[in-house]
Design a protein around this motif. Structure first.
Motif, PDB file in Angstrom:
ATOM      1  N   HIS A  94       1.199  -0.985  -0.150  1.00  0.00           N
ATOM      2  CA  HIS A  94      -0.046  -0.121   0.284  1.00  0.00           C
ATOM      3  C   HIS A  94       0.799   1.014  -0.065  1.00  0.00           C
ATOM      4  CE1 HIS A  94      -4.001  -1.795   1.388  1.00  0.00           C
ATOM      5  NE2 HIS A  94      -3.304  -2.722   1.293  1.00  0.00           N
ATOM      6  N   GLY A  95       0.522   2.541  -0.585  1.00  0.00           N
ATOM      7  CA  GLY A  95       1.956   3.249  -0.659  1.00  0.00           C
ATOM      8  C   GLY A  95       1.124   4.102   0.465  1.00  0.00           C
ATOM      9  N   PHE A  96       1.966   4.285   1.333  1.00  0.00           N
ATOM     10  CA  PHE A  96       2.006   4.594   2.261  1.00  0.00           C
ATOM     11  C   PHE A  96       3.614   5.168   3.659  1.00  0.00           C
ATOM     12  CE2 PHE A  96       3.389   4.114   7.376  1.00  0.00           C
ATOM     13  CZ  PHE A  96       2.174   4.280   7.767  1.00  0.00           C
ATOM     14  N   ASP A  97       3.715   5.714   3.893  1.00  0.00           N
ATOM     15  CA  ASP A  97       4.517   6.366   4.777  1.00  0.00           C
ATOM     16  C   ASP A  97       4.627   7.216   6.015  1.00  0.00           C
ATOM     17  OD1 ASP A  97       7.395   6.498   5.342  1.00  0.00           O
ATOM     18  OD2 ASP A  97       7.560   6.730   2.396  1.00  0.00           O
ATOM     19  N   VAL A  98       5.108   7.550   6.698  1.00  0.00           N
ATOM     20  CA  VAL A  98       5.449   8.441   7.626  1.00  0.00           C
ATOM     21  C   VAL A  98       6.738   9.680   7.129  1.00  0.00           C
ATOM     22  CG1 VAL A  98       6.351   8.962  10.805  1.00  0.00           C
ATOM     23  CG2 VAL A  98       5.789   6.141   9.427  1.00  0.00           C
ATOM     24  N   PHE A  99       5.717  10.719   7.566  1.00  0.00           N
ATOM     25  CA  PHE A  99       6.409  11.820   7.067  1.00  0.00           C
ATOM     26  C   PHE A  99       6.782  12.703   8.570  1.00  0.00           C
ATOM     27  CE2 PHE A  99       2.846  14.751   7.377  1.00  0.00           C
ATOM     28  CZ  PHE A  99       1.564  14.198   7.036  1.00  0.00           C
ATOM     29  N   GLY A 100       6.319  12.166   9.913  1.00  0.00           N
ATOM     30  CA  GLY A 100       6.859  12.996  10.520  1.00  0.00           C
ATOM     31  C   GLY A 100       6.378  13.185  11.758  1.00  0.00           C
ATOM     32  N   SER A 101       5.983  13.575  13.166  1.00  0.00           N
ATOM     33  CA  SER A 101       5.342  13.411  13.892  1.00  0.00           C
ATOM     34  C   SER A 101       3.984  14.621  13.920  1.00  0.00           C
ATOM     35  CB  SER A 101       6.542  13.075  15.229  1.00  0.00           C
ATOM     36  OG  SER A 101       6.439  14.451  16.297  1.00  0.00           O
ATOM     37  N   HIS A 121       1.468  10.765   9.102  1.00  0.00           N
ATOM     38  CA  HIS A 121       1.670  10.034   7.925  1.00  0.00           C
ATOM     39  C   HIS A 121       1.256  10.093   6.971  1.00  0.00           C
ATOM     40  CE1 HIS A 121      -0.952   7.729  11.172  1.00  0.00           C
ATOM     41  NE2 HIS A 121      -1.675   7.006  10.358  1.00  0.00           N
ATOM     42  N   GLY A 122       0.689   9.348   6.297  1.00  0.00           N
ATOM     43  CA  GLY A 122      -0.275   9.409   4.912  1.00  0.00           C
ATOM     44  C   GLY A 122      -0.247   8.404   4.113  1.00  0.00           C
ATOM     45  N   TRP A 123      -1.116   8.771   3.352  1.00  0.00           N
ATOM     46  CA  TRP A 123      -1.124   7.414   2.219  1.00  0.00           C
ATOM     47  C   TRP A 123      -1.394   7.854   0.691  1.00  0.00           C
ATOM     48  CZ3 TRP A 123      -2.672   6.929   6.672  1.00  0.00           C
ATOM     49  CH2 TRP A 123      -3.007   5.864   7.717  1.00  0.00           C
ATOM     50  N   ALA A 124      -1.211   6.978  -0.337  1.00  0.00           N
ATOM     51  CA  ALA A 124      -0.657   7.538  -1.390  1.00  0.00           C
ATOM     52  C   ALA A 124      -2.096   7.539  -2.335  1.00  0.00           C
ATOM     53  CB  ALA A 124       0.016   6.626  -2.340  1.00  0.00           C
ATOM     54  N   ALA A 125      -2.760   6.554  -1.735  1.00  0.00           N
ATOM     55  CA  ALA A 125      -4.668   6.715  -2.157  1.00  0.00           C
ATOM     56  C   ALA A 125      -5.405   7.007  -1.203  1.00  0.00           C
ATOM     57  CB  ALA A 125      -4.579   5.270  -3.195  1.00  0.00           C
ATOM     58  N   THR A 126      -5.820   7.197  -1.440  1.00  0.00           N
ATOM     59  CA  THR A 126      -7.514   7.169   0.260  1.00  0.00           C
ATOM     60  C   THR A 126      -8.541   7.799  -0.755  1.00  0.00           C
ATOM     61  OG1 THR A 126      -7.389   9.580   0.326  1.00  0.00           O
ATOM     62  CG2 THR A 126      -5.589   8.526   1.689  1.00  0.00           C
TER      63      THR A 126
END
Lengths: 662, 662
Positions: B487-494, B558-563
């Motif tokens: 799944h397109g996902f990543d953590v980018f901060g807090s 965090h966030g997703w590429a597709a939602t």
């Protein structure tokens, strides 16, 4: 044991954890040691040692009305043995004590209330040190009425043999695995699920992944991540081979020597730097410069040529420096009105400003080539939409920098110069070559330009390996390709851009996205004259490994983990790089001029952010050539410096300085 | 040559590329061969061969007023040698010709206009075939007035030796590298940039990545991706070890044998399946079932026990099957009102419904254990928020399935049974164990539940290796861990959740996100009684490798590429799994009950999508034990089946059937 000590520390100094704005990097208690606990060294690697004793006036860690105890001491020794005073251990006179204060905010509420915490500090710096014996060392700072901060350091074992004579280190700035998967999809073709050709890096016999997090935050910038790769030490955000201390100043921080500097110092080897960014940018700067503030461009240019006078070993200048950023070489008040072009020229460098001049350089002479102000133009702009070069700025400040090289041009010429000079001097060479604009384009959500840079990097790796074979250096050259950090990104389907553009509402436009089965195959590999599309490029002007078209009807539907407000039409931006968000009085909003046939998406970043940001995911590591087997599996970013040092046999049990011939 | 032929094909049949809805999978021209061009086989692997000749009535490929030519032929032979008629080659009587028609839409415009294209078809299927000689074969279908479709097949070389006796294949469903990086951040602690402990998979001596794309689309579902891993053949979305033909039916498609089936057939080996999903779900089903429609749950349960009667080799039932999904075992009209529990019991299986019953199973007997209706509860629900188990449903349909096992419980018991039975029969064993809920939770954007499942998988891998050592099987067991897709996902901060919750507007809430330096360190490893937070879990009730708290003040941004449209408050959902979007008359919108302290984000998926979707990025591969060295570098998903077959020496130069003892 370490764990329980740490929990105790956490109980005392908890506000230093989490997102809470930190008092000082890598200093959870009120006594700081730089390099901090858990640092690993290459034997004989040069470094500075700095200690601080802090006393906050108020806040959650307030101490003694803000008065640090004058009575503090630093002892060091092999683990389990006797600890001796640091000055005695390193054979130095005791450094003078610095005394100053700084302020910081404990959290967002304190910042919002403009309620900073003042801290008074006593500090000392020990310069230009080396540890020559592999093993573990304890460094103990005693301060503030008997409290202690212990740093445990490890010096890595010496290499058993030298595996490689030369190293070429490619950095795809911001290049996550997801971008390589996407670049493969655009640049290569499948038949029934099998790629008919692949990325060159897909063939790497050494394959791993590395963790990019920072010393004191889990998201890194490019300065501290490149410093980790090149010096084997994690830094704080914005730090270039120097630990961010509490002075708030870029100079004077505790420095660490990079593998490029060691290679030059120990072997007199050739060192070159190539980047598509402005050349004072963080990744090239991490090769051999030292400041906790990556924005000190004038100092960085100066250090490329002259190193750091006074408290560091001598540095006789890079052998070559190719990139953009002429604005930092022209006379300005920031650099004392010196033309760095003239200065480098007077130091014996060939100086060039165009691809034509680059190619004409004498391979036996040192060289400086700066092709633009700002960044060099992207592969997509230069090769597919060359009209955009009208906007590019020459080193001299004119519009229209048409005669620019690509990454492959610069890298192959760099290899020729380094190889020629190294052969004449009977040394090896090290080259750092950066595909810098992957990151720049990911920041502005311009996926086509970013993927063009990924494919250009892969094409450059392919050409580099071929060229190394031609010049007889393939068997002696370790080639490493990695990234310094990621951007959260992925492809999740395809978009029927024709259908999208014909819908009249944002919600209807989203119906153009096909997922799973309806993603179909890559349309970037289909000759466009058979599709209902006026933009035809067939056959491919670029040849293997690049798309046949960048403007198919069916494009990749893709998204980012972190964005400002922006619009998406999933079509290539032909006229110029994207600008997703623009500022109004309360922050950044959708740019109505950007992707204006598309639909709007609200962002998830603070409204002060104009761009996407870096992300956490481990980045890939690829290696070819002697020592490639060292680069397998999951690693931490500093491990790469140790592996390169091992392959080159850079560890030394004594202080060695070879003669380097300009 | 292949390339130019292909371009010619593209010129003729261009609408089959891109997102365009396809006429028939893996059939760009009007003659179809399944298995298609570019297929690789293990020597002696069983498969069906199907051909179709199609004639569209209208549309861009209209042919002969929709009348396919009755005169078509299929020839096969070693590349460069003589081709002979397929029936003669395989020693079969010629199959009867099927005659039918179907319709499809050429693109979104055709679908919107309800303007389908009808196609008439002639087809033949050759069943239960094997190829025993390594090398390359050409399969040529001649049809429609002399046109040809050629499939080039390759049979892989036989193994030189057997490396492993047993294989345990773990699948983290939907597990991208980004989730492993995030799970590491939550479950393990850094000091100054160095992890003090790491994931078990981080230690794997075999490390690679695999491309998950489908046969005819670049985004896969879990059926076709698991089929690729287990049979070495890419499938179409929803296909389980069977090529999707144009009949629109799930049964009768051309099948391929999996490595689990080969292992049973050739060695009489023990085969077990464990999953946290309902057990008829795609990944477990891909171990040994065959249908182009993964939703045929009744048929799948039936095939687990009895295989496929008539046109496939005999299958004597799995040795064990542990998971959820009791609803597919209870008598319903879909399965002919048969209780599969009773049926399996009457076939000699031990049948259990709770963790207690699982643990009491006799290790010498075959076993079926189904613990819930629907999926087994997540690790987070079971271990941290057990009140949510009030919502879980027992196999018998009651609320409150409190006595459920985790992945580790099921896997270790499975190993004990397989090991005991294999030892008694002097065979090896193969186990597929799936961390299925990673994917389910990523689909609903419930990152805490997803990461709990990732950490549970890692804990299970650690326990598995320890247990294999205890029972003396470590040296003989290859352990592979991978995902079936991302799944397109990543953590980018807090995120400072306290600050976020106290802001009054969506835009102000976004100011709680800290990036780069302000991401700080993982707060999930800080005992919470020292933070301004009422939720205290200290010391960790889970021990090493899990968070100390799941509810810190500073959480991962965090966030997703597709939602779909959704809200984000970046805090753990304590009461139940997330439900990000709910349906109204025009599609899915923000669920006002979900993350309602957070800010709204518009989605980028079609408004008919309630959930996130799968993505493109290559997924990681980890391997321990004999043969681990085969799993290095960048691979294609089918390669994994070939590597397992190589390690187990499954290739055969003749048709072999060993006796299997129940």
């Amino acid at each position: 044991m370490v764990y329980s000590v740490l929990l105790l520390g956490a109980l005392v100094a908890a506000p230093a954890f989490g997102q809470t704005f930190r008092r000082t990097a890598a200093c959870p208690k009120l006594g700081c040691v730089f390099p901090p606990d858990q640092t690993d060294f290459i034997a004989g690697q040069t470094f500075d040692l700095r200690i601080e004793v802090q006393a906050p006036v108020n806040g959650s860690e307030a101490y003694n009305n803000g008065q640090p105890d004058n009575n503090f001491s630093l002892k060091i020794g092999g683990q389990g043995g006797n600890l001796v005073d640091a000055s005695e251990f390193f054979g130095l006179t005791d450094p003078t004590v610095e005394k100053y204060n700084f302020t910081y905010y404990e959290d967002l509420f304190a910042e919002e209330a403009h309620a900073p915490t003042p801290v008074n500090v006593l500090a000392k710096s020990y310069r230009n040190l080396q540890l020559h014996n592999p093993g573990t060392y304890d460094v103990v700072l005693t301060y503030n009425n008997g409290d202690t901060t212990t740093a445990t350091w490890t010096v890595a074992p010496l290499a058993e043999s030298k595996k490689a004579k030369n190293v070429i280190f490619f950095v795809g700035d911001g290049m996550a695995s997801s971008m390589l998967s996407a670049a493969r999809l655009l640049g290569h073709k499948t038949i029934n699920g099998k790629y008919q050709s692949k990325l060159k890096v897909d063939e790497a016999p050494g394959f791993g992944a590395q963790m990019t997090h920072s010393l004191d935050s889990f998201i890194t910038d490019s300065a501290n991540s490149a410093s980790a790769l090149f010096s084997g030490k994690k830094m704080t955000v914005n730090g270039l081979n120097a630990y961010t201390d509490s002075t708030g100043k870029g100079v004077g921080n505790a420095k660490v020597e990079t593998i490029f500097e060691m290679f030059r110092r120990i072997e007199g080897g050739q060192v070159g730097v190539v980047s598509k960014a402005y050349i004072a940018d963080a990744t090239p700067a991490a090769v051999c410069t030292h400041t906790s503030q990556r924005s000190q461009y004038a100092a960085i240019i100066d250090q490329y040529l002259s190193g750091i006078a006074g408290n560091w070993f001598p540095w006789a200048g890079l052998d070559l420096l190719f990139g953009g950023g002429a604005e930092n070489f022209l006379p300005t008040s920031a650099n004392g009105n010196i033309s760095q072009f003239d200065r480098w020229g007077s130091e014996g460098y060939q100086v060039g400003y165009t691809k034509t001049e680059l190619e004409a350089f004498d391979n036996a002479q040192r060289a400086l080539a700066i092709f633009t102000q700002g960044n060099i133009s992207t592969w997509l702009d230069k090769n597919i939409y060359p009209d955009t070069l009208d906007l590019a700025i020459t080193p001299q400040g004119e519009r229209g920098a048409y005669d620019q090289p690509g990454l492959k041009d610069m890298t192959l010429k760099a290899i020729d110069i380094l190889h020629t000079r190294a052969k004449e001097r009977n040394t090896g060479f090290m080259l750092m070559s950066e595909a810098a604009l992957i990151d720049k384009e990911m920041h502005v959500l311009d996926i086509d330009r970013a993927l063009g840079e990924v494919l250009e990097l892969d094409d450059t790796v392919r050409a580099t390996l071929e060229h190394l074979e031609e010049i007889g250096e393939l068997e002696d050259t370790l080639v490493v390709i990695t990234a310094d950090h990621a951007h959260g990104f992925d492809v999740f389907g395809s978009t029927d851009t024709k259908f999208l553009q014909e819908q009249n509402s944002d919600r209807a436009k989203r119906g153009a996205v096909g997922t799973y089965l309806n993603s179909g195959l890559s349309a970037y590999q289909v000759p466009q004259d058979v599709l209902a599309n006026n933009h035809t490029i067939f056959p491919s002007p670029q040849g293997d490994g690049f798309p046949v078209t960048w403007d198919p009807r069916y494009t990749i539907a893709h998204g980012w983990a972190a964005t400002p407000d922006h619009r998406e039409d999933y079509a290539v931006n032909k006229d110029h790089e994207r600008l997703p968000a623009v500022k109004n009085t309360t922050g950044y909003f959708f740019n109505p001029e950007d992707n204006n046939r598309g639909f709007a998406m609200t962002g998830n970043l603070g409204t002060g952010e104009a761009q996407g940001v870096h992300s956490l995911v481990d980045v890939p590591v690829y290696a070819f050539g002697p020592g490639h087997e060292l680069f397998r599996g999951v690693m931490n970013s500093p491990d790469l410096a140790f592996k390169v040092a091992l392959a080159l046999d850079l560890g030394r049990s004594s202080n060695v300085t070879a003669g380097y011939k300009k």
